[in-house]
Scaffold this motif. Structure first.
Motif, PDB file in Angstrom:
ATOM      1  N   GLY A   1       0.796  -1.259   0.027  1.00 40.13           N
ATOM      2  CA  GLY A   1      -0.136   0.158   0.094  1.00 40.13           C
ATOM      3  C   GLY A   1       0.613   1.236  -0.099  1.00 40.13           C
ATOM      4  O   GLY A   1       0.156   2.401   0.137  1.00 40.13           O
TER       5      GLY A   1
ATOM      6  N   SER B   1     -15.282  -6.727  -7.298  1.00 33.78           N
ATOM      7  CA  SER B   1     -14.896  -5.334  -7.152  1.00 33.78           C
ATOM      8  C   SER B   1     -15.937  -4.598  -7.298  1.00 33.78           C
ATOM      9  O   SER B   1     -16.647  -4.334  -8.482  1.00 33.78           O
ATOM     10  CB  SER B   1     -13.749  -5.088  -8.321  1.00 33.78           C
ATOM     11  OG  SER B   1     -13.490  -3.390  -7.935  1.00 33.78           O
TER      12      SER B   1
ATOM     13  N   VAL C   1     -10.067   9.238  -4.419  1.00 33.01           N
ATOM     14  CA  VAL C   1      -8.990   8.384  -3.684  1.00 33.01           C
ATOM     15  C   VAL C   1      -9.015   8.894  -2.141  1.00 33.01           C
ATOM     16  O   VAL C   1      -8.673  10.385  -2.142  1.00 33.01           O
ATOM     17  CB  VAL C   1      -7.905   8.050  -4.208  1.00 33.01           C
ATOM     18  CG1 VAL C   1      -7.785   7.259  -5.464  1.00 33.01           C
ATOM     19  CG2 VAL C   1      -7.068   9.614  -4.664  1.00 33.01           C
TER      20      VAL C   1
ATOM     21  N   ASP D   1      -7.347   7.400   1.919  1.00 34.68           N
ATOM     22  CA  ASP D   1      -7.249   6.550   2.854  1.00 34.68           C
ATOM     23  C   ASP D   1      -6.535   5.331   2.203  1.00 34.68           C
ATOM     24  O   ASP D   1      -6.884   4.294   2.639  1.00 34.68           O
ATOM     25  CB  ASP D   1      -8.105   6.488   3.805  1.00 34.68           C
ATOM     26  CG  ASP D   1      -8.535   7.611   4.754  1.00 34.68           C
ATOM     27  OD1 ASP D   1      -7.661   8.326   4.974  1.00 34.68           O
ATOM     28  OD2 ASP D   1      -9.829   7.567   5.099  1.00 34.68           O
ATOM     29  N   GLY D   2      -5.754   5.403   1.251  1.00 33.14           N
ATOM     30  CA  GLY D   2      -5.345   4.449   0.378  1.00 33.14           C
ATOM     31  C   GLY D   2      -6.456   3.376  -0.510  1.00 33.14           C
ATOM     32  O   GLY D   2      -6.263   2.418  -0.627  1.00 33.14           O
ATOM     33  N   ARG D   3      -7.681   3.998  -0.664  1.00 34.20           N
ATOM     34  CA  ARG D   3      -8.860   3.609  -1.397  1.00 34.20           C
ATOM     35  C   ARG D   3      -9.095   3.992  -2.321  1.00 34.20           C
ATOM     36  O   ARG D   3      -9.257   5.562  -2.576  1.00 34.20           O
ATOM     37  CB  ARG D   3      -9.732   3.112  -0.273  1.00 34.20           C
ATOM     38  CG  ARG D   3      -9.545   2.223   0.919  1.00 34.20           C
ATOM     39  CD  ARG D   3     -10.667   2.049   1.831  1.00 34.20           C
ATOM     40  NE  ARG D   3     -11.872   1.296   1.390  1.00 34.20           N
ATOM     41  CZ  ARG D   3     -12.961   1.903   0.885  1.00 34.20           C
ATOM     42  NH1 ARG D   3     -13.174   3.091   0.801  1.00 34.20           N
ATOM     43  NH2 ARG D   3     -13.764   0.938   0.366  1.00 34.20           N
TER      44      ARG D   3
ATOM     45  N   HIS E   1     -12.519   4.721  -4.354  1.00 37.79           N
ATOM     46  CA  HIS E   1     -14.109   4.473  -4.069  1.00 37.79           C
ATOM     47  C   HIS E   1     -14.859   5.603  -5.051  1.00 37.79           C
ATOM     48  O   HIS E   1     -14.167   6.479  -5.623  1.00 37.79           O
ATOM     49  CB  HIS E   1     -14.328   4.837  -2.583  1.00 37.79           C
ATOM     50  CG  HIS E   1     -14.023   6.325  -2.003  1.00 37.79           C
ATOM     51  ND1 HIS E   1     -15.162   7.391  -2.269  1.00 37.79           N
ATOM     52  CD2 HIS E   1     -13.031   6.537  -1.507  1.00 37.79           C
ATOM     53  CE1 HIS E   1     -14.598   8.344  -1.757  1.00 37.79           C
ATOM     54  NE2 HIS E   1     -13.267   8.173  -1.183  1.00 37.79           N
TER      55      HIS E   1
ATOM     56  N   GLY F   1     -16.001   0.833  -2.670  1.00 34.95           N
ATOM     57  CA  GLY F   1     -14.535   0.902  -3.250  1.00 34.95           C
ATOM     58  C   GLY F   1     -13.750  -0.082  -2.526  1.00 34.95           C
ATOM     59  O   GLY F   1     -14.388  -0.880  -1.893  1.00 34.95           O
ATOM     60  N   GLU F   2     -12.396  -0.002  -2.881  1.00 31.58           N
ATOM     61  CA  GLU F   2     -11.651  -0.971  -2.233  1.00 31.58           C
ATOM     62  C   GLU F   2     -10.157  -0.336  -2.340  1.00 31.58           C
ATOM     63  O   GLU F   2      -9.890   0.393  -2.935  1.00 31.58           O
ATOM     64  CB  GLU F   2     -11.788  -2.438  -2.786  1.00 31.58           C
ATOM     65  CG  GLU F   2     -11.306  -2.387  -4.407  1.00 31.58           C
ATOM     66  CD  GLU F   2     -11.341  -3.912  -5.017  1.00 31.58           C
ATOM     67  OE1 GLU F   2     -11.046  -4.631  -4.443  1.00 31.58           O
ATOM     68  OE2 GLU F   2     -11.887  -3.890  -6.220  1.00 31.58           O
ATOM     69  N   SER F   3      -9.239  -0.932  -1.529  1.00 25.68           N
ATOM     70  CA  SER F   3      -7.959  -0.378  -1.392  1.00 25.68           C
ATOM     71  C   SER F   3      -7.082  -0.952  -2.462  1.00 25.68           C
ATOM     72  O   SER F   3      -7.243  -1.756  -3.202  1.00 25.68           O
ATOM     73  CB  SER F   3      -7.451  -0.850   0.251  1.00 25.68           C
ATOM     74  OG  SER F   3      -7.220  -2.350  -0.011  1.00 25.68           O
ATOM     75  N   TYR F   4      -5.915  -0.190  -2.503  1.00 22.02           N
ATOM     76  CA  TYR F   4      -4.952  -0.649  -3.496  1.00 22.02           C
ATOM     77  C   TYR F   4      -4.409  -2.000  -3.065  1.00 22.02           C
ATOM     78  O   TYR F   4      -4.108  -2.829  -3.916  1.00 22.02           O
ATOM     79  CB  TYR F   4      -3.714   0.471  -3.432  1.00 22.02           C
ATOM     80  CG  TYR F   4      -3.849   1.816  -3.867  1.00 22.02           C
ATOM     81  CD1 TYR F   4      -4.658   2.115  -5.077  1.00 22.02           C
ATOM     82  CD2 TYR F   4      -3.651   2.889  -3.025  1.00 22.02           C
ATOM     83  CE1 TYR F   4      -4.683   3.368  -5.620  1.00 22.02           C
ATOM     84  CE2 TYR F   4      -3.759   4.363  -3.599  1.00 22.02           C
ATOM     85  CZ  TYR F   4      -4.382   4.557  -4.723  1.00 22.02           C
ATOM     86  OH  TYR F   4      -4.655   5.643  -5.147  1.00 22.02           O
TER      87      TYR F   4
ATOM     88  N   ASP G   1      -5.866  -4.332  -1.681  1.00 29.87           N
ATOM     89  CA  ASP G   1      -6.774  -5.518  -1.830  1.00 29.87           C
ATOM     90  C   ASP G   1      -6.756  -5.804  -3.288  1.00 29.87           C
ATOM     91  O   ASP G   1      -6.867  -6.944  -3.787  1.00 29.87           O
ATOM     92  CB  ASP G   1      -8.100  -4.991  -1.526  1.00 29.87           C
ATOM     93  CG  ASP G   1      -8.481  -5.308   0.162  1.00 29.87           C
ATOM     94  OD1 ASP G   1      -7.434  -5.584   0.663  1.00 29.87           O
ATOM     95  OD2 ASP G   1      -9.199  -4.643   0.384  1.00 29.87           O
TER      96      ASP G   1
END
Length: 736
Positions: free
Chosen positions: A451, A534, A546, A548-550, A552, A560-563, A565
């Motif tokens: 991440g 996804s 984007v 908090d590292g996601r 969405h 959404g989802e994180s980098y 994941d």
């Protein structure tokens, strides 16, 4: 997708991310690198300014302890001259013939086991010269004059007719001396060969230029050269060209087949890595009794080396600073037996603005207007040559907000009318600008499986804060905390970056980083475009943001989802994307590209008995476009202000007219301000993002220095009634 409109990271006064390395002494500058078997080089410099080498005897030097070789023009191989660059041609390759073109020219290089042995042996090289009479003065009638060397002379309207209708005409000659850059860090080079490949650690502000230049000089592919400069001990322009000592270090390393280090001494810095050239400027300004400018004529001549083409169009600032219908600017260069000049902070503008803004002040007095009101009356609402609106311009706000912060309204107009006891008090101001400058740049951004992000480009950070502001920019564009972003630079193997100079790097690099990060988010969307698992399946760029590292969907953080994941589910270690910035063009956008603007307000105190001048306070109001980090940007303006005070009151590289020797080439003799000379400095930023580029910056590196000399000179006039037209302003000029 994420924009910078409401950023929480960009703009914040974040501490420098490279500060822990610097304060703990673990940041490695070129001089800090050592390698097994490394030898050391020392220079032998000419003791005449013009002529030829009659003979050179290296016998005693070769016999000295530890000496490995001595290279002279008699033994050096044929080397090509470096290529034409964005900043002009490269200095000539050293040791190619017996000619002497300036005092301090490199005539030999000694290589020995230790630096001390090399320096001692260099003192044993015996050189006999056939001296010729040197050309050292721009007014010397024998000097070759280069007319309009960069094709930037301008003319609009009818200047003669303008002066004919003027009620008031002011004209005068303004002179500025040579100044020497003098960064704290001595310029250093370490070079070593691996077969036909070459690695160089160098105090450069432009790694790619060093790589390209060395490839040309030595006739080897660029792909076989790597130039490293992750930390540079300052530069102020001294590192913008590849200087001859770099070539000599590389040559020495090849000759002895060992790593070689060369560190310039302070006196060598005065003749080896450029300087701000002197100038003589004639300026003539006409105005009506109502205070409207009707004509400006500005001629400048500056010095240049015998076989060089340094860029210093000192008169150009007069072409675009004011809404005057009739303007003529002309620049010339005189070829002299001097070391090659080079860019020094605010090149050309630092000299030209002193003449222009001093003369503008003089005209304001002549027509009976407050100098601030006069400047506002002649404000250029659009570009005076292109007749296009500026991409941004908050100079009017700089004047008004700066005046309010400074307390300009407390000024009484009559020279000599403000006192503090016996001391004279003067208020002065100058309007300032620095031209738009951007060139192509590239960057690469990656997000790894943990991440974290890694962003890089072959730029340099000479203390301006590039590491920090690019970390902030990438963090915001990728929706990451700054602690999760690493930005690297200073390596020619990284994507191409232009020089750290001209107030253009932050814009060029920032736009490249912006493009790279946006493309990287798009790469993640491409990965999940057909991914049934996804929540981002089928999402387009404009559908997402984007945080908090996601990644969405806009307005719905749950979708959404994180980098992390995405990479894990698709078995990827990282994703990367390249970004490229292309400079905007006025023709394409229908507006004139704007550089930075500003207004400088200065209060001086003068002891009339001693002629002692003190700058009591400075207010700098700056339009620098979007400010990526207010703390580092403020630091840039403060540093530039110190440099401007230094230019106005202290700095003068003194050349002995009989020999061409620089007479004050040490810190003991070359005057610069100390803490006691720099009092209250206030900086305010006005305006907003420039609309020509995505990031909206305009650069603040140069604008901090421009205008200080004129503002101080104008304040001196207000305090004493004396108009100072030559720099530096010295005690003898102020004895009343």
């Amino acid at each position: 997708m994420t924009t910078l409109e409401a950023g929480k990271i960009v703009g914040a006064g974040l501490d420098r991310v490279d500060a822990p390395l610097k304060v703990t002494g673990t940041a490695q500058y070129p001089n800090d690198f050592s390698f097994p078997g490394m030898a050391h080089a020392a220079l032998v410099r000419s003791t005449i300014a013009a002529g030829r080498i009659h003979s050179i005897d290296v016998t005693e030097a070769l016999a000295a302890p530890g000496v490995l070789t001595v290279i002279t023009h008699l033994t050096a191989p044929k080397l090509e001259r470096g290529p034409m660059t964005l900043l002009g041609g490269s200095p000539a390759a050293p040791l190619q013939d017996d000619r002497i073109l300036h005092y301090g020219q490199h005539v030999a290089v000694v290589v020995a086991e230790s630096a001390e042995e090399a320096r001692h042996a260099a003192s044993l090289v015996r050189v006999q010269y056939e001296a010729a009479e040197a050309l050292l003065d721009v007014d010397d009638p024998r000097a070759e004059i280069v007319v309009n060397p960069w094709g930037l002379d301008t003319e609009r309207g009818d200047v003669a007719a303008g002066f004919a209708q003027a009620d008031v005409v002011v004209e005068g000659t303004f002179t500025t001396p040579d100044n020497t850059n003098n960064p704290l860090g001595l310029m250093s080079t370490v070079a070593y060969w691996h077969g036909d490949s070459l690695t160089v650690h160098d105090s450069t502000q432009w790694p790619h230029n060093v790589r390209t230049s060395l490839a040309t000089v030595f006739g080897i592919p660029e792909s076989g050269i790597r130039v490293l400069a992750p930390f540079v001990g300052g530069g102020f322009g001294a590192g913008l060209r590849m200087w001859p000592h770099v070539i000599l270090t590389v040559l020495a390393a090849r000759e002895v087949n060992r790593p070689v280090k060369l560190v310039l001494t302070r006196p060598e810095m005065f003749t080896s890595v450029g300087h701000r050239p002197n100038s003589v400027q004639q300026i003539k300004i006409g105005a009506t009794r109502d205070g409207d400018l009707v004509a400006i004529e500005h001629h400048g001549i500056s010095s240049v080396a015998m076989e060089d083409d340094d860029y210093e169009p000192v008169s150009v600032c007069s072409a675009v600073s004011y809404a005057c219908p009739n303007v003529l600017t002309r620049d010339r260069q005189a070829r002299l037996n001097i070391p090659c000049p080079g860019s020094m902070r605010a090149p050309a503008e630092g000299q030209g603005n002193f003449a222009l803004e001093s003369a503008i002040d003089e005209v304001a007095y002549a027509v009976g207007l407050d100098p601030l009101e006069f400047r506002l009356r002649n404000y250029a609402e659009q570009h005076p040559i292109l007749n296009l609106p500026w991409s941004s311009k908050a100079l009017r706000e700089c004047y008004l907000e700066g005046a309010e912060r400074f307390g300009w309204s407390r000024r009484t107009p009559e020279p000599g009318s403000m006192r503090d006891g016996r001391g004279l008090v003067g208020y002065g101001l100058a309007g300032v600008s620095y031209p738009f400058y951007q060139v192509p740049c590239q960057a690469r951004a990656s997000v790894r499986r943990d991440g974290s992000a890694y962003v890089r480009s072959a730029a340099t950070d000479i203390g301006t804060g590039t590491y920090t502001v690019m970390t902030q920019l990438a963090a915001e564009l990728l929706g990451l905390d700054v602690t999760r972003v690493r930005f690297d630079l200073g390596d020619s193997d990284m994507p191409y970056a232009p020089q750290a100079g001209g107030s253009g790097l932050t814009g060029a690099l920032g736009n490249a980083v912006h493009t790279a990060c946006r493309r990287l988010v798009r790469e993640f969307l491409d990965v999940v475009r057909d991914d049934a698992q996804s929540p981002l399946r089928g999402a387009a760029d404009d559908d997402v943001t984007v945080t908090d590292g996601r990644i969405h969907r806009v307005g719905d953080p749950v979708q959404g989802e994180s980098y992390v994941d995405i990479l894990a589910r698709h078995g990827l270690e990282e994703l990367s994307a390249d970004g490229r910035s292309t400079p905007p063009r006025s023709d394409d956008l229908g507006m004139a590209m704007a550089g930075a603007f500003g207004a400088k307000f200065v209060e001086v105190r003068i002891d009339p008995d001693l002629g002692l001048l003190r700058v009591a306070r400075v207010v700098s109001a700056i339009d620098g476009g979007r400010i990526l980090n207010e703390k580092t940007a403020t630091s840039q303006i403060v540093g530039g202000t110190v440099g401007g005070i230094s230019q106005a009151m202290f700095e003068e590289t003194a050349t002995d007219q009989g020999t061409g020797r620089i007479a004050n080439a040490t810190f003991g003799d070359y005057l610069m301000p100390v803490n006691a000379d720099v009092r209250d400095m206030d900086v305010i930023f006005v305006g907003g993002p420039d609309r020509a580029t995505a990031v909206g910056t305009k650069g603040v590196g140069e604008i901090g220095l421009v205008g200080l000399a004129a503002a101080i000179g104008n304040a001196v006039h207000h305090a004493t009634g004396r108009r100072i037209r030559s720099l530096p302003i010295t005690i003898d000029q102020l004895m009343l």
